[in-house]
Design a protein around this motif. Structure first.
Motif, short mmCIF file in Angstrom:
data_model
loop_
_atom_site.label_atom_id
_atom_site.label_comp_id
_atom_site.label_asym_id
_atom_site.label_seq_id
_atom_site.Cartn_x
_atom_site.Cartn_y
_atom_site.Cartn_z
N THR A 122 0.83 -1.21 0.00
CA THR A 122 0.00 0.00 0.00
C THR A 122 0.86 1.26 0.00
N ILE A 123 2.02 1.20 0.65
CA ILE A 123 2.94 2.35 0.67
C ILE A 123 3.58 2.53 -0.71
N VAL A 124 3.87 1.42 -1.39
CA VAL A 124 4.43 1.52 -2.74
C VAL A 124 3.41 2.16 -3.67
N SER A 125 2.16 1.74 -3.57
CA SER A 125 1.11 2.33 -4.41
C SER A 125 0.97 3.83 -4.11
N LYS A 126 1.06 4.19 -2.83
CA LYS A 126 0.98 5.61 -2.45
C LYS A 126 2.11 6.40 -3.10
N LEU A 127 3.32 5.84 -3.10
CA LEU A 127 4.46 6.51 -3.72
C LEU A 127 4.22 6.72 -5.22
N ILE A 128 3.71 5.69 -5.88
CA ILE A 128 3.46 5.77 -7.31
C ILE A 128 2.41 6.83 -7.63
N VAL A 129 1.33 6.82 -6.89
CA VAL A 129 0.26 7.81 -7.11
C VAL A 129 0.79 9.23 -6.89
N SER A 130 1.64 9.40 -5.88
CA SER A 130 2.17 10.72 -5.55
C SER A 130 3.13 11.26 -6.60
N LEU A 131 3.84 10.37 -7.29
CA LEU A 131 4.93 10.81 -8.16
C LEU A 131 4.72 10.57 -9.65
N ARG A 132 3.68 9.87 -10.03
CA ARG A 132 3.58 9.46 -11.43
C ARG A 132 3.52 10.63 -12.40
N ASP A 133 3.10 11.80 -11.93
CA ASP A 133 3.06 12.98 -12.80
C ASP A 133 4.12 14.01 -12.43
N ASP A 134 5.03 13.63 -11.55
CA ASP A 134 6.07 14.57 -11.10
C ASP A 134 7.17 14.68 -12.16
N PRO A 135 7.71 15.87 -12.39
CA PRO A 135 8.75 16.03 -13.42
C PRO A 135 10.09 15.44 -13.02
N VAL A 136 10.30 15.21 -11.73
CA VAL A 136 11.60 14.71 -11.26
C VAL A 136 11.49 13.30 -10.70
N GLY A 137 10.55 13.08 -9.82
CA GLY A 137 10.48 11.82 -9.08
C GLY A 137 10.77 12.07 -7.62
N GLY A 138 10.95 11.01 -6.85
CA GLY A 138 11.20 11.20 -5.43
C GLY A 138 11.37 9.89 -4.70
N LEU A 139 11.12 9.94 -3.40
CA LEU A 139 11.42 8.80 -2.54
C LEU A 139 10.57 8.82 -1.29
N LEU A 140 10.45 7.65 -0.68
CA LEU A 140 9.86 7.57 0.65
C LEU A 140 10.86 8.09 1.67
N ALA A 141 10.37 8.80 2.67
CA ALA A 141 11.23 9.32 3.73
C ALA A 141 10.35 9.64 4.93
N VAL A 142 10.98 9.75 6.10
CA VAL A 142 10.24 10.13 7.31
C VAL A 142 10.99 11.25 8.02
N PRO A 143 10.25 12.23 8.56
CA PRO A 143 10.92 13.32 9.29
C PRO A 143 11.65 12.78 10.52
N ILE A 144 12.77 13.38 10.84
CA ILE A 144 13.54 12.98 12.01
C ILE A 144 12.89 13.52 13.28
N ALA A 145 12.65 12.63 14.24
CA ALA A 145 12.01 13.02 15.50
C ALA A 145 13.01 13.14 16.64
N ASP A 146 14.12 12.44 16.53
CA ASP A 146 15.12 12.44 17.61
C ASP A 146 15.95 13.71 17.61
N THR A 147 16.47 14.07 18.78
CA THR A 147 17.45 15.14 18.86
C THR A 147 18.78 14.63 18.31
N LEU A 148 19.42 15.43 17.48
CA LEU A 148 20.65 15.01 16.81
C LEU A 148 21.87 15.69 17.46
N LYS A 149 22.91 14.91 17.67
CA LYS A 149 24.15 15.41 18.24
C LYS A 149 25.30 15.15 17.27
N ARG A 150 26.15 16.17 17.08
CA ARG A 150 27.37 15.98 16.31
C ARG A 150 28.51 15.73 17.28
N ALA A 151 29.30 14.67 17.02
CA ALA A 151 30.38 14.27 17.93
C ALA A 151 31.72 14.83 17.47
#
Length: 237
Positions: A122-151
């Motif tokens: 179902t997620i693959v179908s969602k990706l296809i529906v979202s991008l099938r008319d896009d001029p570039v394309g894209g990808l599945l991704a999720v926003p980062i929720a954790d606090t990020l630290k640089r070491a």
């Protein structure tokens, strides 16, 4: 009509798993991890073909999938190529080149990690529906929720990194065959960590489509147990 083809680069060894075989062949709920990944893509109605790209030296595929009727289970959609390279980018490029005669340059290719077995159709179908008319394309991704630290070099915190507008890239990553092949032919393998980065190097901006936290990439031994839980939870009662 525009075609949608899934391509899985699976020529790596998965050394971080510290296993006796490539991670795509490790058992997961009684079947190889790879089978679950292939099944999710084959079960996606919009996907016409699932192309698996193995290393020419791969000896594990036939042994791992013995006893599974892949033609029946995967609705006759699977094509296996043995033209994988030394890097992900090279493997994808070789796969795209091998199937070029069967695709138009505007047909879509969805590149997916073989080690993401919890993908839902179902997620693959969602990706296809979202991008099938896009001029570039894209990808599945999720926003980062954790606090990020640089070491720093001593593994102490050097800075807290703002997480606003940061996303974790997943797969599938969906681009037109001609555009992606051209990007991988001109890009340097060392700077390309995924298909989106190859497209970005051409000055284009792929679109981010909300993915699924359960679409994990099995990288370490503990990931297998989590993948099993996700797959079991998705099974009908």
């Amino acid at each position: 009509m525009t075609r949608f083809v899934a391509l899985l680069p699976a020529a790596g060894s998965g050394s971080r798993m510290t296993a006796d075989r490539p991670k795509q062949y490790l058992p997961l709920l009684g079947k190889p991890l790879l089978f679950h990944t292939l099944l999710a893509l084959a079960d996606t109605p919009e996907i016409d073909q699932v192309v698996l790209v193995l290393s020419p030296e791969d000896t594990g595929f036939d042994a791992a999938l013995t006893g599974i009727d892949l033609d029946s289970e995967l609705s006759g959609k699977l094509t296996v190529l043995r033209c994988g390279g030394d890097s992900r980018a090279e493997t994808v490029r070789n796969g795209l080149t091998a199937i070029a005669s069967n695709l138009a340059t505007d047909d879509w290719v969805l590149v997916h990690d073989a080690a993401r077995p919890c993908l839902r159709s179902t997620i693959v179908s969602k990706l296809i529906v979202s991008l099938r008319d896009d001029p570039v394309g894209g990808l599945l991704a999720v926003p980062i929720a954790d606090t990020l630290k640089r070491a720093d070099s001593a593994e102490r915190i050097a800075a807290t990194v703002p997480r606003d507008a940061l996303w974790r890239a997943q797969t599938p990553q969906m681009f037109r065959h001609g555009m992606l092949l051209a990007a991988l032919q001109t890009g340097a393998d060392g700077s390309i960590t995924d298909e989106a980065s190859a497209i970005e190097a051409q000055g284009l901006a792929p679109r981010l489509v909300m993915g699924d936290e359960r679409n994990i990439k099995v990288t370490y031994p503990t990931d297998l147990a989590l993948a099993a839980l996700y797959l079991q939870a998705a099974q009908p009662d």
